[in-house]
Enzyme design. Sequence first.
Site, PDB file in Angstrom:
ATOM      1  N   TYR A 166       0.848  -1.207   0.000  1.00 22.50           N
ATOM      2  CA  TYR A 166       0.000   0.000   0.000  1.00 22.50           C
ATOM      3  C   TYR A 166       0.879   1.251   0.000  1.00 22.50           C
ATOM      4  O   TYR A 166       0.638   2.197  -0.759  1.00 22.50           O
ATOM      5  CB  TYR A 166      -0.884  -0.064   1.243  1.00 22.50           C
ATOM      6  CG  TYR A 166      -1.814   1.093   1.471  1.00 22.50           C
ATOM      7  CD1 TYR A 166      -2.952   1.262   0.688  1.00 22.50           C
ATOM      8  CD2 TYR A 166      -1.598   2.003   2.512  1.00 22.50           C
ATOM      9  CE1 TYR A 166      -3.834   2.316   0.933  1.00 22.50           C
ATOM     10  CE2 TYR A 166      -2.463   3.048   2.766  1.00 22.50           C
ATOM     11  CZ  TYR A 166      -3.577   3.204   1.978  1.00 22.50           C
ATOM     12  OH  TYR A 166      -4.448   4.233   2.219  1.00 22.50           O
ATOM     13  N   LYS A 170       0.926   4.253  -2.684  1.00 27.12           N
ATOM     14  CA  LYS A 170       0.592   5.617  -2.252  1.00 27.12           C
ATOM     15  C   LYS A 170       1.778   6.575  -2.387  1.00 27.12           C
ATOM     16  O   LYS A 170       1.595   7.789  -2.487  1.00 27.12           O
ATOM     17  CB  LYS A 170       0.079   5.592  -0.804  1.00 27.12           C
ATOM     18  CG  LYS A 170      -1.319   4.961  -0.644  1.00 27.12           C
ATOM     19  CD  LYS A 170      -2.370   5.655  -1.495  1.00 27.12           C
ATOM     20  CE  LYS A 170      -3.787   5.363  -1.027  1.00 27.12           C
ATOM     21  NZ  LYS A 170      -4.807   5.878  -1.989  1.00 27.12           N
TER      22      LYS A 170
END
Length: 273
Positions: A166, A170
Amino acid sequence: MTLLQDKIAIITGAGRGIGAATAEAYARFGARVVVTDIDLDPAEATAARIRGAGGQVLALRCDVTKDGDIEELIGQTVSTFGGIDVLVNNAGYTWDGTLHKMTDAQWEAMIAVHLTAPFKIIRAASPYFREAAKAEIQQHGKARARKIVNISSTSGTRGNAGQANYSAGKAGIIGLTKTLAKEWGQFNVQVNAVAFGYIDTRLTQAKEKGEFTERDGSKIDLGIPEQMRQMATMMIPMGRPGTPEEAAGAVVFFGSALADYVSGQVLEVTGGM
Ligand code: NDP
């Protein structure tokens, strides 16, 4: 005249959480909103609230990781409203694990939804940003301001144990944001990112609730352990997570004329962390 009067805005993952609050805020400020989500029902629910409040809205099912859905999203937006002024790349979820145990599927899913999907949506929308601007410049000497707002996370700006996949997605979206700001500045397109800390949504609910989401046959637990939620709250100077409505404020700012000379920026929205 309100802040987003008549702007045409696409918000992905707007069936719940930050995306839903953003869509409602955009509509409240006068925008015509395209509410999309991987499931039509939650998108319709957000759209019904917007319609009920007198707003203009189109609800669409769109899995942002599917090329055909992206084409459909851009096509339907343009045929319904006639263009695109603001694109908010918000859709996403988490699939946590420590790196040494992380599967390829876990890694690829996070890069797909948080980085590749925004890239493909922006690329599909590029005629309505670049070509539209070129035509305006030719006609009037100037293009009107258009906006892209990418949703990042403090996991991307600072890292977070258990979220290598993640965090990479991001962080990657920040590179994309800064590069596109440089490529499309000449077309009067402002490209910015909002990196949230801890916002109270289904994504960050107590894992103990036992809810899960399904992606391509995999069951993915939703939420984070209660103990971690408490620890995360203790790190926030304001002493609480943000609400989706508070989160939406930053996305409204970047989508509005207030940010017409702000581009390539990452705004952390964290309650002071
Ligand atoms: P929510 O789970 O409340 O909402 C996200 C929405 O996106 C859900 O409706 C979800 O559908 C949808 N979605 C997931 N995958 C896809 C897909 N492939 N195509 C279309 N829609 C999809 O989460 P949040 O509102 O909290 O998160 C919104 C964004 O903010 C995400 O990008 C998240 O990473 C980011 N963020 C959130 C933080 C937080 O603390 N909440 C912190 C930092 C960043 P479904 O429910 O079916 O999965």
